[in-house]
Design a protein around this motif. Structure first.
Motif, mmCIF file in Angstrom:
data_model
loop_
_atom_site.group_PDB
_atom_site.id
_atom_site.type_symbol
_atom_site.label_atom_id
_atom_site.label_comp_id
_atom_site.label_asym_id
_atom_site.label_seq_id
_atom_site.Cartn_x
_atom_site.Cartn_y
_atom_site.Cartn_z
ATOM 1 N N SER A 156 0.795 -1.385 0.412
ATOM 2 C CA SER A 156 -0.042 -0.030 -0.085
ATOM 3 C C SER A 156 0.786 1.789 0.077
ATOM 4 O O SER A 156 0.050 2.035 0.160
ATOM 5 C CB SER A 156 -0.641 -0.321 0.907
ATOM 6 N N PRO B 127 -0.264 5.610 1.667
ATOM 7 C CA PRO B 127 -1.559 5.670 2.399
ATOM 8 C C PRO B 127 -1.752 6.053 3.596
ATOM 9 O O PRO B 127 -2.980 6.905 4.135
ATOM 10 C CB PRO B 127 -2.119 4.331 2.693
ATOM 11 N N SER C 101 -3.826 -4.908 9.031
ATOM 12 C CA SER C 101 -4.045 -4.750 7.741
ATOM 13 C C SER C 101 -5.976 -4.502 8.111
ATOM 14 O O SER C 101 -5.692 -5.586 8.735
ATOM 15 C CB SER C 101 -4.468 -5.756 6.720
ATOM 16 N N THR D 228 -7.863 -9.877 2.487
ATOM 17 C CA THR D 228 -7.646 -10.333 1.144
ATOM 18 C C THR D 228 -7.448 -11.231 0.030
ATOM 19 O O THR D 228 -6.676 -12.245 1.000
ATOM 20 C CB THR D 228 -5.798 -8.774 0.649
ATOM 21 N N ARG E 208 -10.482 -7.355 -0.113
ATOM 22 C CA ARG E 208 -9.713 -6.374 -1.115
ATOM 23 C C ARG E 208 -9.112 -7.499 -2.406
ATOM 24 O O ARG E 208 -8.663 -8.614 -1.502
ATOM 25 C CB ARG E 208 -8.573 -5.322 -0.603
ATOM 26 N N LEU F 280 -6.317 -8.625 -3.549
ATOM 27 C CA LEU F 280 -4.140 -8.186 -3.802
ATOM 28 C C LEU F 280 -3.889 -9.180 -4.494
ATOM 29 O O LEU F 280 -3.775 -10.379 -4.029
ATOM 30 C CB LEU F 280 -4.095 -7.834 -1.780
#
Ligand SMILES: CCN(C(=O)c1cnc(C)nc1NCc1ccco1)[C@H]1CCCNC1
Length: 338
Positions: free
Chosen positions: A85, A118, A227, A231, A299, A301
């Motif tokens: 990220s 981020p 996290s 993912t 998500r 990934l």
């Protein structure tokens, strides 16, 4: 505090069920920082007083000032860490770090540049890696290893509770040296970490409703306290999202809020047990002026081989399943969180 029985609790703040962090101090006199206790990495970094004013993410957070600490020891070795990220660059320093009241002399990184994405969204200042030494950058001994070598902990384990409701207090709790029975019910089910010395286990399948849809031949699951989401490989996550009727927009997968109650459970088969997340656990329901928004906390990934393909089980999984990380026996335990 109950350090005398060898377990040390640190309360955590829950920011919007997506960021959980606790306070540590570095230096003498103490400089306070909010850090994510992150099993997905093994280094400690905080923003540096000497960061560039152009690094907005650095400038908007608490920064370590070596010139103000009389226990500071110069090191100066370069440091760089890449996350999926974002990335962090800086240099190494050494100082006294206090976690849950336990002081350690620690080599850590002063970040002089933080990628805006981020970290401008971070409510925390830095990251305290709770991973194994063999994944530590520059071969630095991690904080938890330094604490274990002081023999003050009842057991060489640490445990994590993440609340599921930002108004709940505390927003979470890290326990060094044991578990906190106030935050789980029932027994722990344990599974060995894979031999690679990471907080990862073999997963035997992922089911949607009653049907195993992914990872049927087995795959790797990383238990990552740092996290926010779960993912999975993009191919699997896109099929999963189609199955639940989620649409991808610029900020992730969304579902129509009035379909939420009919969504199927998603089950992770780990260590001979089935760990289900209901729509309550994997939908982030946010009420906005222009109407409610229901985000799916999965998500896509793709992690390239040899590490990947992997699934990462993050905060939304840990909020449902209280997690014990056992360095003595190289195993992970899950119990139902209260
Ligand atoms: C900390 C860097 N991480 C994030 O996923 C991340 C990035 N950026 C922001 C703003 N937040 C993040 N995590 C918030 C959070 C706190 C606890 C649960 O999730 C990951 C990188 C990979 C290793 N594991 C950690």
């Amino acid at each position: 505090d109950d350090k005398k029985n060898g377990t040390v609790p640190t309360p955590l703040t829950n920011y919007l069920d997506t960021q959980y962090f606790g306070e540590i101090s570095i230096g003498s006199p103490a400089q306070m920082f909010n850090v994510v206790f992150d099993t997905g990495s093994a280094n400690l970094w905080v923003p540096s007083q000497s960061c560039s004013p152009f690094s907005t993410a650095c400038y908007t957070h608490n920064r370590y000032d070596a010139s103000k600490s009389w226990t500071y020891v110069e090191n100066g070795t370069g440091f760089s860490i890449q996350y999926a990220s974002g990335n962090v660059r800086g240099f190494l320093s050494e100082d006294v770090v206090v976690v849950g009241g336990i002081p350690v002399v620690q080599v850590f990184a002063e970040a002089t540049s933080l990628s805006a994405m981020p970290f401008i969204f971070a409510k925390f200042d830095g990251v305290l890696g709770m991973g194994y030494p063999n994944v530590a950058i520059d071969g630095i001994t991690p904080v938890f290893d330094r604490i274990m070598s002081q023999h003050v902990l009842k057991e060489e384990v640490f445990s994590v509770y993440y609340s599921r409701d930002p108004k709940h207090s505390p927003g979470g709790e890290l326990v060094l040296g044991g578990t906190d029975p106030n935050y789980y019910t029932g027994n722990f089910n344990y599974m060995d970490t894979r031999e690679t010395g990471k907080w990862e286990v073999t997963m035997k399948g992922v089911s949607v409703g009653m049907e195993i849809m992914f990872c049927a031949e087995g795959c790797t699951a990383v238990i990552d306290t740092g996290s926010s989401y779960i993912t999975g490989p993009a191919s699997s996550v896109s099929v999963l999202m189609q199955t639940i009727g989620a649409q991808l927009d610029e900020s992730g997968y969304k579902v129509n809020c009035n379909t939420v109650k009919s969504l199927p459970s998603v089950t992770f088969h780990l260590g001979g047990q089935e760990y289900s997340l209901t729509q309550e656990d994997y939908i982030l329901w946010q009420s906005h002026i222009e109407g409610d928004v229901c985000t799916v906390t999965f998500r896509a990934l793709d992690v390239p081989p040899p590490t990947g393909p992997i699934w990462i089980l993050g905060a939304n999984f840990i909020a449902r399943y209280y997690t014990e990380f056992d360095r003595r026996n190289n195993r992970i335990g899950f119990a139902t969180a209260v």
